[in-house]
Design an enzyme around this catalytic site. Structure first.
Site, PDB file in Angstrom:
ATOM      1  N   ASN A 115      28.434  29.227   3.587  1.00  0.00           N
ATOM      2  CA  ASN A 115      29.182  30.482   3.465  1.00  0.00           C
ATOM      3  C   ASN A 115      30.479  30.392   4.156  1.00  0.00           C
ATOM      4  OD1 ASN A 115      26.785  32.266   2.107  1.00  0.00           O
ATOM      5  ND2 ASN A 115      25.728  30.999   3.356  1.00  0.00           N
ATOM      6  N   ASP A 155      23.818  26.459   5.060  1.00  0.00           N
ATOM      7  CA  ASP A 155      22.130  26.683   5.205  1.00  0.00           C
ATOM      8  C   ASP A 155      21.641  25.585   4.512  1.00  0.00           C
ATOM      9  OD1 ASP A 155      23.076  29.456   5.782  1.00  0.00           O
ATOM     10  OD2 ASP A 155      22.413  30.304   3.714  1.00  0.00           O
ATOM     11  N   ARG A 190      11.241  24.956   4.519  1.00  0.00           N
ATOM     12  CA  ARG A 190      11.697  25.633   5.844  1.00  0.00           C
ATOM     13  C   ARG A 190      13.128  25.995   5.540  1.00  0.00           C
ATOM     14  NH1 ARG A 190       9.259  22.708  10.756  1.00  0.00           N
ATOM     15  NH2 ARG A 190      10.144  24.375  12.172  1.00  0.00           N
ATOM     16  N   TYR A 213      17.822  42.214   4.661  1.00  0.00           N
ATOM     17  CA  TYR A 213      18.324  43.580   5.307  1.00  0.00           C
ATOM     18  C   TYR A 213      17.536  44.612   5.773  1.00  0.00           C
ATOM     19  CZ  TYR A 213      22.558  40.922   3.997  1.00  0.00           C
ATOM     20  OH  TYR A 213      23.355  39.889   3.769  1.00  0.00           O
ATOM     21  N   LYS A 238      28.702  28.259  -6.222  1.00  0.00           N
ATOM     22  CA  LYS A 238      27.632  26.965  -5.777  1.00  0.00           C
ATOM     23  C   LYS A 238      27.802  25.795  -6.566  1.00  0.00           C
ATOM     24  CE  LYS A 238      24.699  30.963  -4.447  1.00  0.00           C
ATOM     25  NZ  LYS A 238      24.665  30.640  -2.969  1.00  0.00           N
ATOM     26  N   GLU A 264      28.193  42.785  -1.916  1.00  0.00           N
ATOM     27  CA  GLU A 264      27.691  42.747  -0.558  1.00  0.00           C
ATOM     28  C   GLU A 264      28.804  43.768   0.176  1.00  0.00           C
ATOM     29  OE1 GLU A 264      28.288  38.395  -0.703  1.00  0.00           O
ATOM     30  OE2 GLU A 264      26.878  38.419   0.978  1.00  0.00           O
ATOM     31  N   LYS A 291       7.025  24.872  -0.291  1.00  0.00           N
ATOM     32  CA  LYS A 291       7.943  25.764   0.106  1.00  0.00           C
ATOM     33  C   LYS A 291       8.651  25.292   1.325  1.00  0.00           C
ATOM     34  CE  LYS A 291       7.348  30.819   1.505  1.00  0.00           C
ATOM     35  NZ  LYS A 291       8.889  30.933   2.111  1.00  0.00           N
ATOM     36  N   GLU A 328      23.856  25.711   0.829  1.00  0.00           N
ATOM     37  CA  GLU A 328      25.046  26.369   0.421  1.00  0.00           C
ATOM     38  C   GLU A 328      25.782  26.379   1.732  1.00  0.00           C
ATOM     39  OE1 GLU A 328      25.307  30.423  -0.386  1.00  0.00           O
ATOM     40  OE2 GLU A 328      24.062  30.995   1.272  1.00  0.00           O
ATOM     41  N   SER A 386      24.130  37.044  -0.392  1.00  0.00           N
ATOM     42  CA  SER A 386      22.958  38.109  -0.021  1.00  0.00           C
ATOM     43  C   SER A 386      21.842  38.032  -0.871  1.00  0.00           C
ATOM     44  CB  SER A 386      23.624  39.248   0.044  1.00  0.00           C
ATOM     45  OG  SER A 386      24.349  39.511   1.149  1.00  0.00           O
ATOM     46  N   GLY A 423      27.354  36.772   7.032  1.00  0.00           N
ATOM     47  CA  GLY A 423      27.034  38.192   7.880  1.00  0.00           C
ATOM     48  C   GLY A 423      27.408  38.074   9.121  1.00  0.00           C
ATOM     49  N   ARG A 479      28.872  29.271   7.981  1.00  0.00           N
ATOM     50  CA  ARG A 479      27.435  29.044   8.266  1.00  0.00           C
ATOM     51  C   ARG A 479      26.587  28.437   7.243  1.00  0.00           C
ATOM     52  NH1 ARG A 479      24.663  33.903   6.676  1.00  0.00           N
ATOM     53  NH2 ARG A 479      23.575  32.600   5.186  1.00  0.00           N
TER      54      ARG A 479
HETATM   55  P1  ATP Z   1      23.536  34.240   1.384  1.00  0.00           P
HETATM   56  O1  ATP Z   1      23.148  35.690   1.862  1.00  0.00           O
HETATM   57  O2  ATP Z   1      22.989  33.271   2.529  1.00  0.00           O
HETATM   58  O3  ATP Z   1      25.152  34.093   1.076  1.00  0.00           O
HETATM   59  P2  ATP Z   1      23.196  33.484  -1.330  1.00  0.00           P
HETATM   60  O4  ATP Z   1      23.282  34.731  -2.144  1.00  0.00           O
HETATM   61  O5  ATP Z   1      24.298  32.867  -1.305  1.00  0.00           O
HETATM   62  O6  ATP Z   1      22.889  33.780   0.110  1.00  0.00           O
HETATM   63  P3  ATP Z   1      21.013  31.351  -1.586  1.00  0.00           P
HETATM   64  O7  ATP Z   1      21.048  31.149   0.064  1.00  0.00           O
HETATM   65  O8  ATP Z   1      21.559  30.154  -2.335  1.00  0.00           O
HETATM   66  O9  ATP Z   1      21.771  32.820  -1.754  1.00  0.00           O
HETATM   67  O10 ATP Z   1      19.616  31.569  -1.779  1.00  0.00           O
HETATM   68  C1  ATP Z   1      18.944  32.632  -1.230  1.00  0.00           C
HETATM   69  C2  ATP Z   1      17.621  32.255  -0.821  1.00  0.00           C
HETATM   70  O11 ATP Z   1      16.803  31.791  -2.001  1.00  0.00           O
HETATM   71  C3  ATP Z   1      17.203  31.324   0.001  1.00  0.00           C
HETATM   72  O12 ATP Z   1      17.614  31.575   1.481  1.00  0.00           O
HETATM   73  C4  ATP Z   1      15.880  30.877  -0.425  1.00  0.00           C
HETATM   74  O13 ATP Z   1      15.226  31.461   0.198  1.00  0.00           O
HETATM   75  C5  ATP Z   1      16.084  30.851  -1.683  1.00  0.00           C
HETATM   76  N1  ATP Z   1      16.297  29.629  -2.150  1.00  0.00           N
HETATM   77  C6  ATP Z   1      17.596  29.517  -3.120  1.00  0.00           C
HETATM   78  N2  ATP Z   1      17.582  28.477  -3.849  1.00  0.00           N
HETATM   79  C7  ATP Z   1      16.538  27.561  -3.491  1.00  0.00           C
HETATM   80  C8  ATP Z   1      16.007  26.325  -4.119  1.00  0.00           C
HETATM   81  N3  ATP Z   1      16.659  25.745  -4.849  1.00  0.00           N
HETATM   82  N4  ATP Z   1      14.506  26.052  -3.697  1.00  0.00           N
HETATM   83  C9  ATP Z   1      14.008  26.878  -2.701  1.00  0.00           C
HETATM   84  N5  ATP Z   1      14.414  28.254  -2.414  1.00  0.00           N
HETATM   85  C10 ATP Z   1      15.650  28.435  -2.740  1.00  0.00           C
HETATM   86 MG    MG Z   2      25.710  32.322   0.169  1.00  0.00          MG
HETATM   87 MG    MG Z   3      22.020  31.619   1.590  1.00  0.00          MG
HETATM   88 MG    MG Z   4      27.025  34.679   1.424  1.00  0.00          MG
END
Ligand code: ATP
Ligand code: MG
Ligand code: MG
Ligand code: MG
Length: 339
Positions: free
Chosen positions: A302, A286, A212, A245, A122, A15, A210, A300, A174, A306, A284
């Site tokens: 964060n 999620d 939201r 992005y 995670k 990142e 799916k 998760e 990301s 960002g 943040r």
């Molecule tokens: P960030 O940039 O927010 O730190 P990240 O790399 O930590 O992201 P996650 O937020 O865990 O990743 O997952 C990225 C995306 O993948 C989610 O926003 C969602 O669209 C999808 N996703 C992840 N896990 C799941 C799940 N268990 N069920 C459905 N969709 C998922």
């Molecule tokens: Mg994350």
């Molecule tokens: Mg995320």
């Molecule tokens: Mg992150």
């Protein structure tokens, strides 16, 4: 007297570029009548770049080679009143830099060693939050050595969660290294990718609908506040790197079009999670909201989200009445108050 702030950006994780973009916005927004800000870019090789190379990296997004070991420079950053470690992912958001700054006795923005390390991983996050009663998807951990020595045990663990499922490096962001796996045949590629980036990989079930995607911003130390809730909408299988992005691929809706009771649950659960993980300053959080069933699942946390002027976190706080420059000012204040 003006506060001297060291703004760290870039870093060794996948990142790096995202961090540079965020840092440019923060650099422009910290009020100059209150702060003297020195930016330092950490290269992808983990080196602390000198001022000219830092300026060039912030401008072009490309970091030079060379520079000093972060270990040596961060420990001697005593001349600063506070550090803003605007770094995402491993070696930045995961407690490593936070440990170094703690040892050096320099206040810094955001979570400390514990909150950063646990929130970055995670699997660890899921374990801590499960014990705090926070609703989450079903998941399993796999280690790189298991994938190398007994891959079938990993495949069974994945299949038990059902398809589609998500495969993710445990410590990244990301969406780097994340795959949506629709069938057993896609598992090998997804696991190879994730294990190429982390020793620890999380396998996550997906709800049959799916979901939201809603997010909330938290601001504060021991008495944090939660922002209004935002929702992301995009036309992709999941919220992957390109969707995140590429301009125009995703839209943010703040406040999220949700019943008040759901938004309130998001905010309450996010505050519970922030406290359970010992976060500080900002986060943040999620979530997945499954409209069909009413289920709300925390995805998760964060600890250094960002941070460009158009990123979700600052936009959420703006909706809470806190402008971008007020936000960065408050974060420095929270860093100083934490001691
Ligand atoms: P960030 O940039 O927010 O730190 P990240 O790399 O930590 O992201 P996650 O937020 O865990 O990743 O997952 C990225 C995306 O993948 C989610 O926003 C969602 O669209 C999808 N996703 C992840 N896990 C799941 C799940 N268990 N069920 C459905 N969709 C998922
Ligand atoms: Mg994350
Ligand atoms: Mg995320
Ligand atoms: Mg992150």
């Amino acid at each position: 007297m003006k506060k001297r702030i060291l703004l760290l950006a870039g870093g060794q994780s996948g990142e790096h570029e995202v961090s540079l973009m965020s840092a440019k916005s923060v650099l422009a927004a910290l009020p100059r009548d209150q702060f003297d800000v020195t930016p330092v870019v950490i290269s992808k090789q983990g080196r602390w770049l000198p001022p000219t190379d830092t300026a060039r990296a912030l401008e072009s997004g490309v970091s030079a080679h060379g520079g000093d070991l972060v270990l040596h420079r961060a420990a001697s950053a005593e001349g600063y009143d506070a550090v803003f470690p605007l770094l995402h992912g491993p070696m930045g958001e995961d407690g490593t830099i936070q440990g170094l700054l703690t040892l050096a006795g320099i206040p810094f923005v955001g979570s400390g060693v514990l909150g950063s390390a646990v929130s970055m991983d995670k699997v660890m996050t899921k374990q801590v939050l499960a014990s705090a009663g926070v609703p989450q998807v079903a998941w399993a951990l796999a280690l790189r050595h298991e994938w190398r020595s007994t891959p079938d045990t990993v495949r069974v663990r994945a299949s038990n969660l059902g398809f589609p499922l998500f495969v993710k490096p445990a410590n990244l962001g990301s969406s780097v290294g994340i795959s949506k796996v629709n069938s057993a045949g896609e598992l090998t590629a997804a696991l190879d990718l994730a294990f190429g980036l982390d020793r620890r990989v999380i396998l996550e079930a997906m709800t049959s609908y799916k979901p939201r995607e809603v997010e909330v911003g938290i601001l504060g130390n021991d008495t944090p506040i939660a922002s209004p809730v935002g929702e992301l909408q995009f036309d992709a299988e999941f919220y992957d790197y390109d969707t995140k992005y590429t301009e125009g691929r995703a839209t943010m809706h703040i406040p999220a079009p949700l019943p008040d009771s759901v938004s309130q649950r998001v905010r309450d659960i996010a505050l519970t999670a922030f406290r359970a993980l010992d976060c500080a300053g900002l986060a943040r959080v999620d979530f997945f909201y499954v409209q069909e069933t009413g289920e709300l699942l925390l995805n998760e946390v964060n600890t250094m989200p960002g941070f460009t002027t158009t990123s979700m976190y600052p936009k959420l706080l703006e909706a809470a009445g806190i402008s971008y420059s007020e936000l960065v000012t408050r974060l420095v204040g929270l860093a100083l108050e934490k001691r």
